[in-house]
Design a protein around this motif. Structure first.
Motif, PDB file in Angstrom:
ATOM      1  N   UNK A  36       0.534  -1.223   0.188  1.00 63.54           N
ATOM      2  CA  UNK A  36       0.391  -0.120  -0.073  1.00 63.54           C
ATOM      3  C   UNK A  36       0.629   1.095  -0.393  1.00 63.54           C
ATOM      4  N   UNK A  37       2.274   1.439   0.299  1.00 62.42           N
ATOM      5  CA  UNK A  37       2.747   2.530   0.792  1.00 62.42           C
ATOM      6  C   UNK A  37       4.532   2.018   1.837  1.00 62.42           C
ATOM      7  N   UNK A  38       5.167   2.327   0.421  1.00 67.98           N
ATOM      8  CA  UNK A  38       6.329   2.562   1.734  1.00 67.98           C
ATOM      9  C   UNK A  38       7.072   3.599   1.306  1.00 67.98           C
ATOM     10  N   UNK A  39       9.003   2.734   1.476  1.00 72.18           N
ATOM     11  CA  UNK A  39       9.779   3.661   1.012  1.00 72.18           C
ATOM     12  C   UNK A  39      10.355   2.978   0.025  1.00 72.18           C
ATOM     13  N   UNK A  40      10.457   3.710  -1.437  1.00 73.24           N
ATOM     14  CA  UNK A  40      10.922   3.165  -2.654  1.00 73.24           C
ATOM     15  C   UNK A  40      11.793   1.984  -2.792  1.00 73.24           C
ATOM     16  N   UNK A  41      12.946   2.147  -1.669  1.00 78.80           N
ATOM     17  CA  UNK A  41      14.342   1.391  -1.519  1.00 78.80           C
ATOM     18  C   UNK A  41      13.922   0.641  -0.383  1.00 78.80           C
ATOM     19  N   UNK A  42      12.429  -0.156  -0.097  1.00 75.86           N
ATOM     20  CA  UNK A  42      13.215  -0.863   1.063  1.00 75.86           C
ATOM     21  C   UNK A  42      12.784  -2.150   0.742  1.00 75.86           C
ATOM     22  N   UNK A  43      13.626  -3.504   2.134  1.00 75.24           N
ATOM     23  CA  UNK A  43      12.738  -4.216   2.001  1.00 75.24           C
ATOM     24  C   UNK A  43      12.188  -4.365   2.512  1.00 75.24           C
ATOM     25  N   UNK A  44      11.351  -5.207   2.434  1.00 74.79           N
ATOM     26  CA  UNK A  44       9.994  -5.812   3.295  1.00 74.79           C
ATOM     27  C   UNK A  44       9.986  -6.777   3.824  1.00 74.79           C
ATOM     28  N   UNK A  45      10.549  -7.656   4.944  1.00 78.04           N
ATOM     29  CA  UNK A  45      10.576  -8.345   6.027  1.00 78.04           C
ATOM     30  C   UNK A  45       9.345  -8.670   7.368  1.00 78.04           C
ATOM     31  N   UNK A  46       8.725  -8.372   6.791  1.00 78.91           N
ATOM     32  CA  UNK A  46       6.949  -8.773   8.472  1.00 78.91           C
ATOM     33  C   UNK A  46       7.937  -9.609   8.951  1.00 78.91           C
ATOM     34  N   UNK A  47       7.667  -8.584  10.177  1.00 74.88           N
ATOM     35  CA  UNK A  47       8.307  -9.000  11.602  1.00 74.88           C
ATOM     36  C   UNK A  47       8.224 -10.442  12.083  1.00 74.88           C
ATOM     37  N   UNK A  48       7.065 -10.992  12.010  1.00 75.97           N
ATOM     38  CA  UNK A  48       6.856 -12.437  11.952  1.00 75.97           C
ATOM     39  C   UNK A  48       8.110 -13.541  11.225  1.00 75.97           C
ATOM     40  N   UNK A  49       8.465 -13.054  10.012  1.00 78.21           N
ATOM     41  CA  UNK A  49       8.810 -13.816   9.171  1.00 78.21           C
ATOM     42  C   UNK A  49      10.518 -13.787   9.852  1.00 78.21           C
ATOM     43  N   UNK A  50      11.165 -12.099  10.467  1.00 80.48           N
ATOM     44  CA  UNK A  50      12.268 -11.842  10.711  1.00 80.48           C
ATOM     45  C   UNK A  50      13.269 -12.877  11.425  1.00 80.48           C
ATOM     46  N   UNK A  51      12.970 -13.502  12.578  1.00 80.13           N
ATOM     47  CA  UNK A  51      13.423 -15.075  12.954  1.00 80.13           C
ATOM     48  C   UNK A  51      14.656 -16.383  11.639  1.00 80.13           C
ATOM     49  N   UNK A  52      13.470 -16.101  10.345  1.00 82.02           N
ATOM     50  CA  UNK A  52      13.890 -16.553   9.113  1.00 82.02           C
ATOM     51  C   UNK A  52      14.706 -16.315   8.921  1.00 82.02           C
ATOM     52  N   UNK A  53      14.873 -14.837   8.924  1.00 82.53           N
ATOM     53  CA  UNK A  53      15.586 -14.382   6.843  1.00 82.53           C
ATOM     54  C   UNK A  53      16.794 -13.681   7.892  1.00 82.53           C
ATOM     55  N   UNK A  54      17.047 -13.626   8.720  1.00 83.54           N
ATOM     56  CA  UNK A  54      18.252 -12.408   9.994  1.00 83.54           C
ATOM     57  C   UNK A  54      19.718 -12.657   9.185  1.00 83.54           C
ATOM     58  N   UNK A  55      19.643 -14.222   8.530  1.00 87.07           N
ATOM     59  CA  UNK A  55      21.119 -14.462   7.679  1.00 87.07           C
ATOM     60  C   UNK A  55      20.646 -13.705   6.114  1.00 87.07           C
ATOM     61  N   UNK A  56      19.504 -13.013   6.262  1.00 86.08           N
ATOM     62  CA  UNK A  56      19.861 -12.846   4.819  1.00 86.08           C
ATOM     63  C   UNK A  56      20.192 -10.869   4.597  1.00 86.08           C
ATOM     64  N   UNK A  57      19.675 -10.461   6.189  1.00 77.05           N
ATOM     65  CA  UNK A  57      19.542  -9.614   6.381  1.00 77.05           C
ATOM     66  C   UNK A  57      20.957  -8.727   7.208  1.00 77.05           C
TER      67      UNK A  57
END
Length: 103
Positions: A36-57
């Protein structure tokens, strides 16, 4: 870090520092909110997925500015990222981060 900055985001000066360092914007809202609305260059990782995607960050090897709608989810995400050795700050709500970018 004070309780208010922990909950609602860092000062505009600290946001500016991270922006200058080439920080990545991490949006921890839901995919629907992001679409709906985001900062153009932002990456979206919903809070509930963060634990599984920390290595990506971690692989970005960049500082992170975390934001959400109001600063509450981003506060939780920032705490988690710091516990995992990632240089992250709570940007607060999307409008606060957007204002710091276009200051």
């Amino acid at each position: 870090m004070g309780i208010l900055s922990a909950l609602f985001g860092q000062s505009t000066n600290q946001l500016a520092e991270y922006i200058e360092k080439g920080a990545i914007y991490l949006d921890v809202r839901t995919e629907k909110e992001f679409n709906t609305n985001h900062i153009k260059t932002a990456i979206n990782i919903p809070l509930q997925e963060l634990n599984y995607r920390v290595d990506e960050i971690k692989k970005t090897n960049k500082p992170i500015i975390v934001y959400c709608a109001s600063g509450m989810r981003s506060a939780n995400a920032t705490s988690f990222l710091k516990q995992n050795g990632i240089d992250a700050i709570n940007g607060g709500g999307i409008s606060k981060v957007r204002n710091a970018i276009f200051k």
